[in-house]
Design a protein around this motif. Structure first.
Motif: not given
Length: 142
Positions: A20-32
């Protein structure tokens, strides 16, 4: 429950939390990174590359960096000075406004053209378009 089952369940829950944390980090990275690309694309920085036509200089292949706005003409006071008799002293102006580049003829004698069409008033110009001032041609690289 046995001790082995309890450990397996705990490890399973822990693995789910990490996924779950890895998925959140991936989404945040993509948005940034997407937001950064949008900001870089809307900075009003571009290049004009001389394709052909300047009699006395500059020569074909010369790149002119432009940022936010630039004047084009034969007068050395222009941001882009082109020494050719078919180019007026103050020939045209490029302006970055509203997320795109615009070109306007500033009262030249021989006209300003974008992709072969005469410019009458502010005209949008996009990356890859050919700008002609007098008989000199340039390509916008944005």
């Amino acid at each position: 429950m046995t001790e082995g089952v309890t450990i397996a369940l705990r490890l399973g829950v822990l693995a789910l939390i990490y996924l779950f944390l890895a998925a959140l980090a991936r989404i945040a990275w993509r948005d940034l990174t997407a937001a950064g690309a949008e900001r870089r694309g809307n900075t009003g920085r571009a290049y004009l590359v001389l394709l052909d036509g300047a009699a006395n200089g500059p020569h074909a292949g010369t790149r002119f960096a432009i940022e936010e706005a630039a004047s084009i003409g034969r007068d050395p006071a222009n941001n882009i000075a082109i020494d050719d008799r078919t180019v007026s002293a103050r020939h045209a102006a490029l302006v970055y406004e509203g997320g795109r580049w615009w070109v306007e003829d500033t009262g030249s004698t021989n006209g300003t053209f974008v992709n072969g069409a005469r410019v009458d008033g502010p005209t949008p110009i996009a990356a890859g378009d050919v700008l002609q001032v007098g008989r000199v041609t340039l390509r916008l690289l944005a």
